[in-house]
Design a protein around this motif. Structure first.
Motif, PDB file in Angstrom:
ATOM      1  N   PRO A 166     -17.649 -42.983  89.068  1.00  0.00           N
ATOM      2  CA  PRO A 166     -17.107 -44.340  89.210  1.00  0.00           C
ATOM      3  C   PRO A 166     -17.431 -44.925  90.585  1.00  0.00           C
ATOM      4  O   PRO A 166     -17.265 -44.236  91.604  1.00  0.00           O
ATOM      5  CB  PRO A 166     -15.598 -44.133  89.053  1.00  0.00           C
ATOM      6  N   PRO A 167     -17.935 -46.173  90.621  1.00  0.00           N
ATOM      7  CA  PRO A 167     -18.238 -46.792  91.919  1.00  0.00           C
ATOM      8  C   PRO A 167     -16.999 -46.947  92.793  1.00  0.00           C
ATOM      9  O   PRO A 167     -17.094 -47.020  94.013  1.00  0.00           O
ATOM     10  CB  PRO A 167     -18.816 -48.167  91.539  1.00  0.00           C
ATOM     11  N   VAL A 168     -15.826 -47.028  92.144  1.00  0.00           N
ATOM     12  CA  VAL A 168     -14.557 -47.137  92.877  1.00  0.00           C
ATOM     13  C   VAL A 168     -13.669 -45.973  92.441  1.00  0.00           C
ATOM     14  O   VAL A 168     -13.410 -45.802  91.243  1.00  0.00           O
ATOM     15  CB  VAL A 168     -13.859 -48.488  92.590  1.00  0.00           C
ATOM     16  N   SER A 169     -13.195 -45.189  93.381  1.00  0.00           N
ATOM     17  CA  SER A 169     -12.382 -44.022  93.047  1.00  0.00           C
ATOM     18  C   SER A 169     -10.918 -44.401  92.863  1.00  0.00           C
ATOM     19  O   SER A 169     -10.476 -45.497  93.254  1.00  0.00           O
ATOM     20  CB  SER A 169     -12.480 -42.980  94.165  1.00  0.00           C
ATOM     21  N   GLY A 170     -10.167 -43.496  92.277  1.00  0.00           N
ATOM     22  CA  GLY A 170      -8.738 -43.723  92.108  1.00  0.00           C
ATOM     23  C   GLY A 170      -8.030 -43.878  93.434  1.00  0.00           C
ATOM     24  O   GLY A 170      -7.104 -44.705  93.579  1.00  0.00           O
ATOM     25  N   GLU A 171      -8.465 -43.107  94.423  1.00  0.00           N
ATOM     26  CA  GLU A 171      -7.853 -43.200  95.758  1.00  0.00           C
ATOM     27  C   GLU A 171      -8.073 -44.587  96.362  1.00  0.00           C
ATOM     28  O   GLU A 171      -7.168 -45.164  96.996  1.00  0.00           O
ATOM     29  CB  GLU A 171      -8.441 -42.122  96.692  1.00  0.00           C
ATOM     30  N   ILE A 194      -6.271 -49.989  97.988  1.00  0.00           N
ATOM     31  CA  ILE A 194      -6.486 -51.445  97.968  1.00  0.00           C
ATOM     32  C   ILE A 194      -5.221 -52.178  97.545  1.00  0.00           C
ATOM     33  O   ILE A 194      -4.827 -53.183  98.154  1.00  0.00           O
ATOM     34  CB  ILE A 194      -7.651 -51.801  96.997  1.00  0.00           C
ATOM     35  N   PHE A 195      -4.526 -51.683  96.509  1.00  0.00           N
ATOM     36  CA  PHE A 195      -3.386 -52.399  95.954  1.00  0.00           C
ATOM     37  C   PHE A 195      -2.040 -51.797  96.355  1.00  0.00           C
ATOM     38  O   PHE A 195      -0.992 -52.273  95.900  1.00  0.00           O
ATOM     39  CB  PHE A 195      -3.499 -52.457  94.423  1.00  0.00           C
ATOM     40  N   LYS A 196      -2.097 -50.741  97.172  1.00  0.00           N
ATOM     41  CA  LYS A 196      -0.864 -50.092  97.654  1.00  0.00           C
ATOM     42  C   LYS A 196       0.036 -49.683  96.486  1.00  0.00           C
ATOM     43  O   LYS A 196       1.223 -50.013  96.420  1.00  0.00           O
ATOM     44  CB  LYS A 196      -0.093 -51.031  98.593  1.00  0.00           C
ATOM     45  N   ILE A 197      -0.568 -49.003  95.508  1.00  0.00           N
ATOM     46  CA  ILE A 197       0.198 -48.547  94.353  1.00  0.00           C
ATOM     47  C   ILE A 197       0.149 -47.021  94.286  1.00  0.00           C
ATOM     48  O   ILE A 197      -0.788 -46.399  94.780  1.00  0.00           O
ATOM     49  CB  ILE A 197      -0.341 -49.161  93.024  1.00  0.00           C
ATOM     50  N   PRO A 198       1.177 -46.415  93.694  1.00  0.00           N
ATOM     51  CA  PRO A 198       1.215 -44.953  93.624  1.00  0.00           C
ATOM     52  C   PRO A 198       0.316 -44.430  92.492  1.00  0.00           C
ATOM     53  O   PRO A 198      -0.127 -45.197  91.626  1.00  0.00           O
ATOM     54  CB  PRO A 198       2.689 -44.665  93.311  1.00  0.00           C
ATOM     55  N   PRO A 199       0.039 -43.112  92.476  1.00  0.00           N
ATOM     56  CA  PRO A 199      -0.720 -42.527  91.360  1.00  0.00           C
ATOM     57  C   PRO A 199       0.026 -42.776  90.052  1.00  0.00           C
ATOM     58  O   PRO A 199       1.251 -42.835  90.014  1.00  0.00           O
ATOM     59  CB  PRO A 199      -0.749 -41.030  91.696  1.00  0.00           C
ATOM     60  N   GLY A 200      -0.735 -42.940  88.965  1.00  0.00           N
ATOM     61  CA  GLY A 200      -0.091 -43.158  87.680  1.00  0.00           C
ATOM     62  C   GLY A 200      -1.064 -43.673  86.642  1.00  0.00           C
ATOM     63  O   GLY A 200      -2.276 -43.776  86.881  1.00  0.00           O
ATOM     64  N   ARG A 201      -0.521 -44.031  85.481  1.00  0.00           N
ATOM     65  CA  ARG A 201      -1.349 -44.454  84.359  1.00  0.00           C
ATOM     66  C   ARG A 201      -2.153 -45.710  84.685  1.00  0.00           C
ATOM     67  O   ARG A 201      -3.283 -45.866  84.229  1.00  0.00           O
ATOM     68  CB  ARG A 201      -0.465 -44.698  83.140  1.00  0.00           C
ATOM     69  N   LEU A 202      -1.590 -46.608  85.478  1.00  0.00           N
ATOM     70  CA  LEU A 202      -2.256 -47.867  85.791  1.00  0.00           C
ATOM     71  C   LEU A 202      -3.578 -47.627  86.510  1.00  0.00           C
ATOM     72  O   LEU A 202      -4.584 -48.292  86.224  1.00  0.00           O
ATOM     73  CB  LEU A 202      -1.341 -48.747  86.641  1.00  0.00           C
ATOM     74  N   VAL A 203      -3.592 -46.662  87.425  1.00  0.00           N
ATOM     75  CA  VAL A 203      -4.832 -46.337  88.155  1.00  0.00           C
ATOM     76  C   VAL A 203      -5.892 -45.854  87.164  1.00  0.00           C
ATOM     77  O   VAL A 203      -7.054 -46.266  87.217  1.00  0.00           O
ATOM     78  CB  VAL A 203      -4.567 -45.267  89.234  1.00  0.00           C
ATOM     79  N   GLY A 204      -5.495 -44.992  86.257  1.00  0.00           N
ATOM     80  CA  GLY A 204      -6.425 -44.476  85.254  1.00  0.00           C
ATOM     81  C   GLY A 204      -6.968 -45.576  84.355  1.00  0.00           C
ATOM     82  O   GLY A 204      -8.155 -45.585  83.998  1.00  0.00           O
ATOM     83  N   GLU A 205      -6.106 -46.515  83.980  1.00  0.00           N
ATOM     84  CA  GLU A 205      -6.539 -47.626  83.123  1.00  0.00           C
ATOM     85  C   GLU A 205      -7.582 -48.489  83.826  1.00  0.00           C
ATOM     86  O   GLU A 205      -8.571 -48.909  83.208  1.00  0.00           O
ATOM     87  CB  GLU A 205      -5.334 -48.482  82.735  1.00  0.00           C
ATOM     88  N   LEU A 206      -7.375 -48.756  85.105  1.00  0.00           N
ATOM     89  CA  LEU A 206      -8.323 -49.571  85.862  1.00  0.00           C
ATOM     90  C   LEU A 206      -9.686 -48.866  85.959  1.00  0.00           C
ATOM     91  O   LEU A 206     -10.737 -49.494  85.763  1.00  0.00           O
ATOM     92  CB  LEU A 206      -7.772 -49.876  87.254  1.00  0.00           C
ATOM     93  N   LYS A 207      -9.667 -47.577  86.242  1.00  0.00           N
ATOM     94  CA  LYS A 207     -10.919 -46.816  86.315  1.00  0.00           C
ATOM     95  C   LYS A 207     -11.638 -46.819  84.970  1.00  0.00           C
ATOM     96  O   LYS A 207     -12.856 -46.981  84.893  1.00  0.00           O
ATOM     97  CB  LYS A 207     -10.635 -45.364  86.743  1.00  0.00           C
ATOM     98  N   GLU A 208     -10.897 -46.639  83.887  1.00  0.00           N
ATOM     99  CA  GLU A 208     -11.488 -46.586  82.553  1.00  0.00           C
ATOM    100  C   GLU A 208     -12.116 -47.930  82.183  1.00  0.00           C
ATOM    101  O   GLU A 208     -13.208 -47.978  81.590  1.00  0.00           O
ATOM    102  CB  GLU A 208     -10.423 -46.194  81.533  1.00  0.00           C
ATOM    103  N   GLU A 209     -11.444 -49.034  82.524  1.00  0.00           N
ATOM    104  CA  GLU A 209     -11.982 -50.351  82.180  1.00  0.00           C
ATOM    105  C   GLU A 209     -13.255 -50.661  82.969  1.00  0.00           C
ATOM    106  O   GLU A 209     -14.177 -51.296  82.452  1.00  0.00           O
ATOM    107  CB  GLU A 209     -10.919 -51.430  82.420  1.00  0.00           C
ATOM    108  N   ILE A 210     -13.315 -50.190  84.210  1.00  0.00           N
ATOM    109  CA  ILE A 210     -14.547 -50.361  84.993  1.00  0.00           C
ATOM    110  C   ILE A 210     -15.686 -49.555  84.363  1.00  0.00           C
ATOM    111  O   ILE A 210     -16.804 -50.047  84.215  1.00  0.00           O
ATOM    112  CB  ILE A 210     -14.317 -49.932  86.463  1.00  0.00           C
ATOM    113  N   LYS A 211     -15.380 -48.302  83.979  1.00  0.00           N
ATOM    114  CA  LYS A 211     -16.396 -47.448  83.345  1.00  0.00           C
ATOM    115  C   LYS A 211     -16.912 -48.096  82.065  1.00  0.00           C
ATOM    116  O   LYS A 211     -18.127 -48.160  81.826  1.00  0.00           O
ATOM    117  CB  LYS A 211     -15.807 -46.071  83.034  1.00  0.00           C
ATOM    118  N   GLU A 212     -15.996 -48.588  81.226  1.00  0.00           N
ATOM    119  CA  GLU A 212     -16.390 -49.208  79.963  1.00  0.00           C
ATOM    120  C   GLU A 212     -17.250 -50.450  80.201  1.00  0.00           C
ATOM    121  O   GLU A 212     -18.213 -50.698  79.462  1.00  0.00           O
ATOM    122  CB  GLU A 212     -15.151 -49.577  79.150  1.00  0.00           C
ATOM    123  N   ALA A 213     -16.910 -51.222  81.211  1.00  0.00           N
ATOM    124  CA  ALA A 213     -17.683 -52.434  81.513  1.00  0.00           C
ATOM    125  C   ALA A 213     -19.111 -52.073  81.922  1.00  0.00           C
ATOM    126  O   ALA A 213     -20.073 -52.766  81.552  1.00  0.00           O
ATOM    127  CB  ALA A 213     -17.004 -53.236  82.622  1.00  0.00           C
TER     128      ALA A 213
END
Length: 469
Positions: A413-418, A423-442
């Motif tokens: 992934p060009p952008v990692s979960g970390e 960038i958004f000051k959010i904790p680890p969780g499902r939302l981070v995974g969803e964002l990574k997956e949508e970038i990969k799919e795109a």
């Protein structure tokens, strides 16, 4: 018959003979070296047998060199070996053996050369050449090993029923030597092998798989597998492969024999690779067909989902057969799962997205996957074979073009979960995974380029949609 020329390939023979004479030891080079010399095959393993202590002889030979020669002693087995350059040289005292019914580990006693030759597995491995000065180069061949080499026959020196009962691993070795040397197995020997097949149960999986892998690494392993099948040995340790054999028919609809198809695929792939695990992928590629076989009155026999079933079966088979449960197993599993995918990319209407997804799923195994797919073309219709192979040429060209443009093999992934969390000051969780997956799919769908600038731009759009910013 004198074979002094067999002892001219290395100075070790004259040296051992001289030291043996000083020690008063009757000494011979035996087994594989003698066999391979007679067959004109190179051999880097040299085995000496002496009537006395093989360890004492090895120690004297090692000490005779001015430079240090590595010496390994195995007192429990009465053997020792030294390494000279790329030669492995073993010393053992002549011995006779007796066996218990529940074990292949022999009870060993000191013996004569004749008793030592009698205990060996096959006549072609029971020959000995003297290195003592008075009989230097004399061949001792009590079981006609030279004639068996000339006749291309694998035959036990003594009663094959006793030979195989004593050490059932010799049945696997019989097939392995036949496959390596392109020899036949003598009818009496093969009959005994068939009758003794169930004795293989006392052999460890590790020893069986070691012999099987040597068969797989022969130039035409189908021959060895056919012998294993005919001798009922394959049934003892690889029943899933046995299940591939046979043809079912309903009316005028039948399917091909998937056992013999698999062997053809295996032989085909051996023409393009010496990689053991790619050869294993060829063996396993249709292993899921028996449990997925169904009959449909309109289309005939089907094996829908056999690639997924085969991939799920792979870990269990590897574990039971004592094959490695590591990246090698995962590699075979991946090729089994993907082996039907490339043929679906033949159409001119196939999108770059489909090619990107195959590259993503196959990663560095993509080239091996294409080798497997080509090997899987086994039709007797040569025009059909050439047409399919030409289609695979087109698929490979598409793969090259898409990979050069999009670089998705071994996608990272060009952008990692970390980075997303930072960038958004959010904790680890499902939302981070969803964002990574949508970038990969795109990226895989070709909606954005596979680079960080495009990924960050999409990331901020997605974050806005989800109310993160």
């Amino acid at each position: 018959m004198n074979y002094q020329e067999a002892l001219q390939s290395h100075e070790i023979f004259a040296r051992v003979g001289e030291i043996a004479d000083k020690m008063g030891l009757e000494t011979y080079v035996v087994g594989g070296y003698v066999r391979d010399f007679i067959m004109g095959r190179p051999c880097k393993d040299i085995d000496f047998v002496c009537v006395g202590s093989g360890i004492a002889l090895a120690e004297q030979v090692a000490a005779s060199y001015s430079q240090h020669v590595p010496l390994s002693v195995f007192k429990n087995f009465g053997t020792a070996n030294i390494r000279l350059d790329d030669y492995e040289i073993e010393f053992v005292g002549a011995r006779r053996e007796s066996y218990r019914a529940d074990s292949r580990k022999p009870l060993v006693e000191d013996g004569t050369l004749a008793e030592d030759q009698e205990r060996r597995d096959f006549s072609i491995n029971a020959m000995a050449i003297s290195v003592n000065k008075s009989t230097y180069g004399v061949l001792i061949d009590p079981f006609d090993g030279v004639k068996d080499i000339q006749r291309k026959i694998i035959r036990t020196p003594t009663d094959p029923m006793i030979t195989f009962s004593d050490d059932p691993l010799r049945m696997m070795r019989a097939v392995r030597f036949a496959a390596q040397l392109n020899f036949d197995i003598h009818s009496d020997t093969f009959d005994a092998l068939m009758q003794s097949a169930s004795r293989l149960q006392i052999i460890s999986g590790e020893r069986i798989i070691d012999e099987l892998n040597k068969i797989i690494m022969t130039p035409k392993p189908s021959y060895g597998f056919k012998l294993l099948f005919a001798g009922k040995l394959l049934h003892e340790f690889f029943p899933e492969m046995v299940e591939l054999q046979g043809v079912n028919s309903v009316g005028d609809k039948s399917h091909k024999d998937n056992f013999y198809h698999t062997l053809q695929v295996l032989d085909n792939i051996c023409e393009s690779t010496d990689d053991l695990w790619l050869r294993w992928a060829a063996i396993m590629h249709d292993i899921g067909k028996p449990p997925t076989k169904r009959f449909n009155e309109k289309v005939g026999w089907t094996f829908h989902g056999h690639e997924d079933k085969g991939a799920r079966m792979t870990p269990g088979i590897f574990r039971r057969m004592k094959l490695p449960m590591d990246e090698r197993m995962k590699y075979v599993q991946k090729l089994v799962k993907l082996h039907l995918r490339p043929i679906a990319l033949v159409s001119d209407k196939v999108t770059d997205s489909a090619v990107r997804r195959l590259l993503f799923d196959a990663g560095d195994a993509i080239d091996d996957l294409m080798k497997l797919c080509r090997a899987d073309v086994t039709s007797k219709n040569n025009n059909k074979v050439q047409r399919i192979l030409a289609n695979f040429d087109k698929v490979e060209q598409k793969i090259v073009e898409v990979e050069e443009k999009d670089q998705v093999r071994n996608f990272q992934p060009p952008v990692s979960g970390e980075e997303i969390m930072e960038i958004f000051k959010i904790p680890p969780g499902r939302l981070v995974g969803e964002l990574k997956e949508e970038i990969k799919e795109a990226i895989l769908e070709g909606q954005i380029n596979n680079n960080k600038v495009a990924a960050l731009e999409l990331l901020h759009k997605l974050a806005a949609q989800k109310g993160i910013i």
